[in-house]
Design a protein around this motif. Sequence first.
Motif, PDB file in Angstrom:
ATOM      1  N   GLU A 189       0.834  -1.196   0.000  1.00 16.99           N
ATOM      2  CA  GLU A 189       0.000   0.000   0.000  1.00 16.99           C
ATOM      3  C   GLU A 189       0.870   1.247   0.000  1.00 16.99           C
ATOM      4  N   TYR A 190       0.454   2.236  -0.771  1.00 13.30           N
ATOM      5  CA  TYR A 190       1.151   3.518  -0.824  1.00 13.30           C
ATOM      6  C   TYR A 190       0.205   4.569  -1.390  1.00 13.30           C
ATOM      7  N   ARG A 191       0.643   5.814  -1.347  1.00 16.78           N
ATOM      8  CA  ARG A 191      -0.171   6.919  -1.838  1.00 16.78           C
ATOM      9  C   ARG A 191       0.487   7.560  -3.052  1.00 16.78           C
ATOM     10  N   LEU A 192      -0.359   7.955  -4.024  1.00 11.87           N
ATOM     11  CA  LEU A 192       0.091   8.662  -5.216  1.00 11.87           C
ATOM     12  C   LEU A 192      -0.604  10.018  -5.274  1.00 11.87           C
ATOM     13  N   ARG A 193       0.125  11.008  -5.771  1.00  6.63           N
ATOM     14  CA  ARG A 193      -0.406  12.368  -5.827  1.00  6.63           C
ATOM     15  C   ARG A 193      -1.249  12.563  -7.080  1.00  6.63           C
ATOM     16  N   HIS A 194      -2.501  12.973  -6.882  1.00  7.90           N
ATOM     17  CA  HIS A 194      -3.371  13.357  -7.994  1.00  7.90           C
ATOM     18  C   HIS A 194      -2.942  14.731  -8.496  1.00  7.90           C
ATOM     19  N   LYS A 195      -3.291  15.038  -9.724  1.00  9.09           N
ATOM     20  CA  LYS A 195      -2.900  16.326 -10.293  1.00  9.09           C
ATOM     21  C   LYS A 195      -3.459  17.493  -9.494  1.00  9.09           C
ATOM     22  N   ASP A 196      -4.631  17.318  -8.852  1.00 12.00           N
ATOM     23  CA  ASP A 196      -5.227  18.393  -8.065  1.00 12.00           C
ATOM     24  C   ASP A 196      -4.639  18.499  -6.662  1.00 12.00           C
ATOM     25  N   GLY A 197      -3.637  17.659  -6.369  1.00 14.00           N
ATOM     26  CA  GLY A 197      -2.955  17.746  -5.077  1.00 14.00           C
ATOM     27  C   GLY A 197      -3.393  16.723  -4.054  1.00 14.00           C
ATOM     28  N   ARG A 198      -4.509  16.028  -4.304  1.00 15.08           N
ATOM     29  CA  ARG A 198      -4.958  15.010  -3.358  1.00 15.08           C
ATOM     30  C   ARG A 198      -4.018  13.820  -3.360  1.00 15.08           C
ATOM     31  N   TRP A 199      -4.008  13.091  -2.236  1.00 15.55           N
ATOM     32  CA  TRP A 199      -3.238  11.851  -2.149  1.00 15.55           C
ATOM     33  C   TRP A 199      -4.214  10.683  -2.195  1.00 15.55           C
ATOM     34  N   LEU A 200      -4.070   9.854  -3.202  1.00 14.45           N
ATOM     35  CA  LEU A 200      -4.926   8.685  -3.358  1.00 14.45           C
ATOM     36  C   LEU A 200      -4.206   7.442  -2.874  1.00 14.45           C
ATOM     37  N   HIS A 201      -4.953   6.541  -2.268  1.00 16.91           N
ATOM     38  CA  HIS A 201      -4.385   5.303  -1.726  1.00 16.91           C
ATOM     39  C   HIS A 201      -4.476   4.183  -2.773  1.00 16.91           C
ATOM     40  N   PHE A 202      -3.393   3.405  -2.884  1.00 15.70           N
ATOM     41  CA  PHE A 202      -3.352   2.293  -3.838  1.00 15.70           C
ATOM     42  C   PHE A 202      -2.780   1.049  -3.164  1.00 15.70           C
ATOM     43  N   GLU A 203      -3.218  -0.096  -3.676  1.00 15.47           N
ATOM     44  CA  GLU A 203      -2.697  -1.391  -3.247  1.00 15.47           C
ATOM     45  C   GLU A 203      -2.206  -2.109  -4.506  1.00 15.47           C
ATOM     46  N   SER A 204      -0.945  -2.527  -4.495  1.00 17.86           N
ATOM     47  CA  SER A 204      -0.350  -3.049  -5.730  1.00 17.86           C
ATOM     48  C   SER A 204       0.163  -4.468  -5.568  1.00 17.86           C
ATOM     49  N   THR A 205       0.242  -5.130  -6.717  1.00 16.14           N
ATOM     50  CA  THR A 205       0.866  -6.443  -6.857  1.00 16.14           C
ATOM     51  C   THR A 205       1.869  -6.337  -7.992  1.00 16.14           C
ATOM     52  N   ALA A 206       3.051  -6.909  -7.818  1.00 12.35           N
ATOM     53  CA  ALA A 206       4.102  -6.790  -8.832  1.00 12.35           C
ATOM     54  C   ALA A 206       4.877  -8.094  -8.942  1.00 12.35           C
ATOM     55  N   ALA A 207       5.337  -8.382 -10.157  1.00 11.66           N
ATOM     56  CA  ALA A 207       6.127  -9.587 -10.412  1.00 11.66           C
ATOM     57  C   ALA A 207       7.022  -9.331 -11.612  1.00 11.66           C
ATOM     58  N   LEU A 208       8.133 -10.061 -11.672  1.00  9.53           N
ATOM     59  CA  LEU A 208       9.056  -9.926 -12.788  1.00  9.53           C
ATOM     60  C   LEU A 208       8.458 -10.537 -14.052  1.00  9.53           C
ATOM     61  N   ILE A 209       8.789  -9.953 -15.180  1.00 10.61           N
ATOM     62  CA  ILE A 209       8.376 -10.478 -16.479  1.00 10.61           C
ATOM     63  C   ILE A 209       9.498 -11.362 -16.998  1.00 10.61           C
ATOM     64  N   PRO A 210       9.232 -12.633 -17.297  1.00  8.02           N
ATOM     65  CA  PRO A 210      10.297 -13.521 -17.789  1.00  8.02           C
ATOM     66  C   PRO A 210      10.910 -12.977 -19.082  1.00  8.02           C
ATOM     67  N   ASP A 211      12.216 -12.996 -19.145  1.00  8.73           N
ATOM     68  CA  ASP A 211      12.938 -12.543 -20.328  1.00  8.73           C
ATOM     69  C   ASP A 211      13.923 -13.632 -20.721  1.00  8.73           C
ATOM     70  N   LEU A 212      13.607 -14.338 -21.819  1.00 11.17           N
ATOM     71  CA  LEU A 212      14.431 -15.476 -22.226  1.00 11.17           C
ATOM     72  C   LEU A 212      15.833 -15.047 -22.634  1.00 11.17           C
ATOM     73  N   GLY A 214      17.595 -12.691 -21.268  1.00  8.34           N
ATOM     74  CA  GLY A 214      18.397 -12.385 -20.086  1.00  8.34           C
ATOM     75  C   GLY A 214      19.095 -11.045 -20.160  1.00  8.34           C
ATOM     76  N   ASN A 215      18.729 -10.208 -21.147  1.00 11.59           N
ATOM     77  CA  ASN A 215      19.411  -8.930 -21.312  1.00 11.59           C
ATOM     78  C   ASN A 215      18.834  -7.830 -20.436  1.00 11.59           C
ATOM     79  N   SER A 216      17.607  -7.941 -20.036  1.00  9.91           N
ATOM     80  CA  SER A 216      16.974  -6.872 -19.265  1.00  9.91           C
ATOM     81  C   SER A 216      16.070  -7.470 -18.200  1.00  9.91           C
ATOM     82  N   VAL A 217      15.846  -6.667 -17.164  1.00  5.83           N
ATOM     83  CA  VAL A 217      14.942  -7.054 -16.086  1.00  5.83           C
ATOM     84  C   VAL A 217      13.794  -6.061 -16.072  1.00  5.83           C
ATOM     85  N   ARG A 218      12.598  -6.568 -16.226  1.00  2.57           N
ATOM     86  CA  ARG A 218      11.414  -5.719 -16.205  1.00  2.57           C
ATOM     87  C   ARG A 218      10.373  -6.337 -15.274  1.00  2.57           C
TER      88      ARG A 218
END
Length: 287
Positions: A189-212, A214-218
């Motif tokens: 959980e974290y907050r992101l700034r809206h253009k009007d200045g408000r702070w919105l709350h978000f909940e995220s999920t993240a995982a690596l994308i397989p790269d056969l 092996g040149n980059s990590v995304r």
Amino acid sequence: PLYYEDTEGRILGCNQALQDFLSQPMMGILGKKAKELLPEAEIEWQESAGLNFLEASGIHEASFRRMLPDGRRHHAIFRKAPFFRANGEPAGHVATFLDVTRLKETEEALRSNESLFSAIHRYVVDLIAIIDQEGQRVYTSPSYQFVLGYSEKEIEAQTSLDLIHPEDYPRVTEALRGLMEGHPTQGLEYRLRHKDGRWLHFESTAALIPDLSGNSVRALVVARNITERKEAEQSRSAMEVQLRQSQKLEAIGQLAAGIAHEINTPTQYIGVFGGIYLAEYGSDRAN
């Protein structure tokens, strides 16, 4: 598959691949006209050539489809070219087939996937981003624009960490480092700034994308806006605090009432006793 035919369109010879293609033996093919065995190919070829059989010259190509007995659809490219006698007169045509069924199926699957991705890209309300090892966004879903209020150029000008609330920044950067080391994150959980200045709350999920290669990590990051849920939780917490305060005040009131009752009872007793004494002995003795 290959066959050759005379000027009347009768098949004079073929290879084993054509027999397999048509699921017929040699004797069932020779002497028959191609338009009887392969009507789909002949129709497409004639439309492609734009000429009748004897006038066609050069190599002409056409794609066609045919339904197999088991219901599957067969895709092929049909090519025809004339061959001639020694005196230069046309003797017939040589025809070949290139089976492109697997290629067509792959193309259709890709188009389907592209259509699905396009729908997700356009209509998903969650924030979807692909970030590199430095935290730079290499892909941003359109939802960033209507959820956070920024234009596409404004989003592109900022990194994925520029909009993070200062209090959440250390926690998010630590999670990012762990993510790039191969540790997926879920429920961050974290907050992101809206253009009007408000702070919105978000909940995220993240995982690596397989790269056969092996040149980059995304990494793929999907964040859901939980601001309403957070506001509801805060409102509920405030109501619970008010309820506890009311309960405390009620308890104090009950205690005060009990104490007042205990204080008032002896006074009432003295007042009643004094009235009886006064009636009995008169005011002089009562004084």
